[in-house]
Motif scaffolding. Structure first.
Motif, PDB file in Angstrom:
ATOM      1  N   ASP A 233       0.854  -1.188   0.000  1.00  0.00           N
ATOM      2  CA  ASP A 233       0.000   0.000   0.000  1.00  0.00           C
ATOM      3  C   ASP A 233       0.887   1.234   0.000  1.00  0.00           C
ATOM      4  O   ASP A 233       1.407   1.650   1.035  1.00  0.00           O
ATOM      5  CB  ASP A 233      -0.905  -0.022   1.244  1.00  0.00           C
ATOM      6  CG  ASP A 233      -1.903   1.133   1.254  1.00  0.00           C
ATOM      7  OD1 ASP A 233      -1.907   1.919   0.280  1.00  0.00           O
ATOM      8  OD2 ASP A 233      -2.663   1.254   2.238  1.00  0.00           O
ATOM      9  N   PHE A 234       1.094   1.812  -1.195  1.00  0.00           N
ATOM     10  CA  PHE A 234       1.917   3.015  -1.327  1.00  0.00           C
ATOM     11  C   PHE A 234       1.031   4.250  -1.138  1.00  0.00           C
ATOM     12  O   PHE A 234       0.064   4.456  -1.888  1.00  0.00           O
ATOM     13  CB  PHE A 234       2.586   3.071  -2.699  1.00  0.00           C
ATOM     14  CG  PHE A 234       3.769   2.160  -2.831  1.00  0.00           C
ATOM     15  CD1 PHE A 234       5.035   2.572  -2.429  1.00  0.00           C
ATOM     16  CD2 PHE A 234       3.624   0.880  -3.341  1.00  0.00           C
ATOM     17  CE1 PHE A 234       6.124   1.737  -2.545  1.00  0.00           C
ATOM     18  CE2 PHE A 234       4.709   0.025  -3.469  1.00  0.00           C
ATOM     19  CZ  PHE A 234       5.964   0.458  -3.062  1.00  0.00           C
ATOM     20  N   ARG A 235       1.368   5.063  -0.161  1.00  0.00           N
ATOM     21  CA  ARG A 235       0.619   6.278   0.121  1.00  0.00           C
ATOM     22  C   ARG A 235       1.490   7.498  -0.139  1.00  0.00           C
ATOM     23  O   ARG A 235       2.668   7.518   0.230  1.00  0.00           O
ATOM     24  CB  ARG A 235       0.117   6.264   1.568  1.00  0.00           C
ATOM     25  CG  ARG A 235      -0.775   5.049   1.863  1.00  0.00           C
ATOM     26  CD  ARG A 235      -1.341   5.070   3.258  1.00  0.00           C
ATOM     27  NE  ARG A 235      -2.145   3.879   3.522  1.00  0.00           N
ATOM     28  CZ  ARG A 235      -2.794   3.660   4.652  1.00  0.00           C
ATOM     29  NH1 ARG A 235      -2.726   4.562   5.643  1.00  0.00           N
ATOM     30  NH2 ARG A 235      -3.502   2.556   4.808  1.00  0.00           N
ATOM     31  N   LEU A 236       0.902   8.504  -0.775  1.00  0.00           N
ATOM     32  CA  LEU A 236       1.657   9.677  -1.217  1.00  0.00           C
ATOM     33  C   LEU A 236       1.574  10.783  -0.175  1.00  0.00           C
ATOM     34  O   LEU A 236       0.486  11.223   0.202  1.00  0.00           O
ATOM     35  CB  LEU A 236       1.102  10.161  -2.562  1.00  0.00           C
ATOM     36  CG  LEU A 236       1.866  11.276  -3.267  1.00  0.00           C
ATOM     37  CD1 LEU A 236       3.283  10.814  -3.606  1.00  0.00           C
ATOM     38  CD2 LEU A 236       1.138  11.691  -4.538  1.00  0.00           C
ATOM     39  N   VAL A 237       2.744  11.245   0.273  1.00  0.00           N
ATOM     40  CA  VAL A 237       2.821  12.354   1.218  1.00  0.00           C
ATOM     41  C   VAL A 237       3.084  13.656   0.484  1.00  0.00           C
ATOM     42  O   VAL A 237       2.422  14.670   0.712  1.00  0.00           O
ATOM     43  CB  VAL A 237       3.918  12.101   2.269  1.00  0.00           C
ATOM     44  CG1 VAL A 237       4.047  13.298   3.216  1.00  0.00           C
ATOM     45  CG2 VAL A 237       3.610  10.835   3.059  1.00  0.00           C
ATOM     46  N   ASP A 238       4.076  13.667  -0.410  1.00  0.00           N
ATOM     47  CA  ASP A 238       4.458  14.857  -1.169  1.00  0.00           C
ATOM     48  C   ASP A 238       4.543  14.511  -2.644  1.00  0.00           C
ATOM     49  O   ASP A 238       4.962  13.413  -3.011  1.00  0.00           O
ATOM     50  CB  ASP A 238       5.820  15.408  -0.696  1.00  0.00           C
ATOM     51  CG  ASP A 238       5.831  15.724   0.784  1.00  0.00           C
ATOM     52  OD1 ASP A 238       4.957  16.490   1.210  1.00  0.00           O
ATOM     53  OD2 ASP A 238       6.716  15.210   1.495  1.00  0.00           O
ATOM     54  N   ARG A 239       4.188  15.474  -3.485  1.00  0.00           N
ATOM     55  CA  ARG A 239       4.341  15.308  -4.922  1.00  0.00           C
ATOM     56  C   ARG A 239       5.800  15.488  -5.301  1.00  0.00           C
ATOM     57  O   ARG A 239       6.489  16.370  -4.813  1.00  0.00           O
ATOM     58  CB  ARG A 239       3.496  16.341  -5.673  1.00  0.00           C
ATOM     59  CG  ARG A 239       1.997  16.127  -5.533  1.00  0.00           C
ATOM     60  CD  ARG A 239       1.528  14.966  -6.374  1.00  0.00           C
ATOM     61  NE  ARG A 239       0.102  14.702  -6.194  1.00  0.00           N
ATOM     62  CZ  ARG A 239      -0.543  13.697  -6.764  1.00  0.00           C
ATOM     63  NH1 ARG A 239       0.116  12.867  -7.555  1.00  0.00           N
ATOM     64  NH2 ARG A 239      -1.827  13.505  -6.545  1.00  0.00           N
ATOM     65  N   GLY A 240       6.285  14.646  -6.198  1.00  0.00           N
ATOM     66  CA  GLY A 240       7.667  14.737  -6.623  1.00  0.00           C
ATOM     67  C   GLY A 240       8.093  13.470  -7.322  1.00  0.00           C
ATOM     68  O   GLY A 240       7.263  12.696  -7.817  1.00  0.00           O
TER      69      GLY A 240
END
Length: 285
Positions: A233-240
């Motif tokens: 389960d990959f969760r995104l904290v910051d865009r980049g």
């Protein structure tokens, strides 16, 4: 027409805000070899990005280069940067170098499409989702135009530095950038040696939650059981750059749940779209 203008504006904003730092860091070293012909460099970059955007809008993800091809492109780009860096370091005189032919800077600028920064990947996804050649071309062209002032300034500074004895210093910096680019390509291609598992790492369950941040993936090392289906389960904290993860030669735009078949004992490496950040999963019985 309003949709096209909106896509152009979104690409322009992304280039100004995010592409300025991201793309100049990844692609800026190539400017060392154009001998001040920044305008031609930017023209080649605009042309290749606009064409790529049109193709992405028309054919969708079919045009997207697979990770192994991007990895080879990164390694090749790093070698090119190193060659330019050696030229700067070995330059004996500090007078103005002979001007480069326009064709070379145009080709170097066009080649930057093969060395995308993390933000570029996001813009490519927008181009794909536009569903039209004109929309895809608009968003990619806007992105290049938005980041153009930063490239122009960097090119001007490199041109001024090349006329002084600081050229060798610039060459050393470019050399480091080339080595770093090659390392990113090797990481993306999975051609680096696998690290040893931490002493405290023991076989866990069959699933894990991994957070994608600007500084990398957290946790960077996960221990799971071998021989059973795996759920990540990959969760995104910051865009980049970490917003797209590459696992076993396939790209996943985050957030995403990645399901893998049973894995044999060993270490599985996953990386961001540029090979800058990596994470590891240790499978054990």
């Amino acid at each position: 027409m309003q949709a096209i203008i909106a896509l152009l504006g979104s690409g322009l904003a992304a280039g100004l805000v995010a592409g300025t730092a991201s793309c100049t860091a990844v692609q800026g070293g190539l400017l060392a070899g154009v001998d001040g012909k920044v305008g031609w460099f930017l023209a080649g970059r605009l042309g290749s990005y606009t064409l790529a955007g049109a193709l992405l809008g028309w054919l969708g993800s079919v045009v997207r280069l697979p990770p192994p091809v991007r990895a080879v492109s990164l390694v090749a780009a790093g070698i090119v940067v190193i060659v330019f860096a050696v030229r700067l370091i070995r330059r004996d005189r500090v007078d103005c170098p002979a001007p480069a032919r326009p064709g070379i800077p145009v080709l170097v600028g066009a080649a930057t499409i093969l060395v995308p920064c993390g933000v570029t990947v996001g813009m490519e996804l927008v181009a794909v989702s536009s569903g039209s050649p004109l929309g895809g071309a608009a968003v990619m062209a806007g992105f290049v135009l938005g980041s153009a002032p930063a490239f122009a300034l960097l090119g001007f500074l490199l041109r001024r530095v090349s006329r002084t004895r600081l050229a060798r210093v610039a060459g050393v910096v470019a050399l480091a950038a080339g080595v770093w680019t090659i390392g990113s390509g090797l990481s993306l291609g999975g051609w680096l040696p696998e690290p040893a598992a931490p002493a405290a790492a023991t076989a866990g369950g069959s699933s894990a939650t991994i957070w994608a941040t600007r500084e990398g993936y957290r946790p960077g090392f996960v221990a799971l059981r071998a021989g059973v289906p795996v759920t990540l389960d990959f969760r995104l904290v910051d865009r980049g750059c970490t917003g797209t993860v590459t696992i076993e030669g396939r790209d996943y735009a985050l957030p995403s749940i990645v399901r893998l078949p049973p894995q044999p004992p060993g270490t599985l490496r996953y990386v961001c779209s540029m090979g800058m950040y990596a994470g590891f999963i240790r499978f054990a019985q």
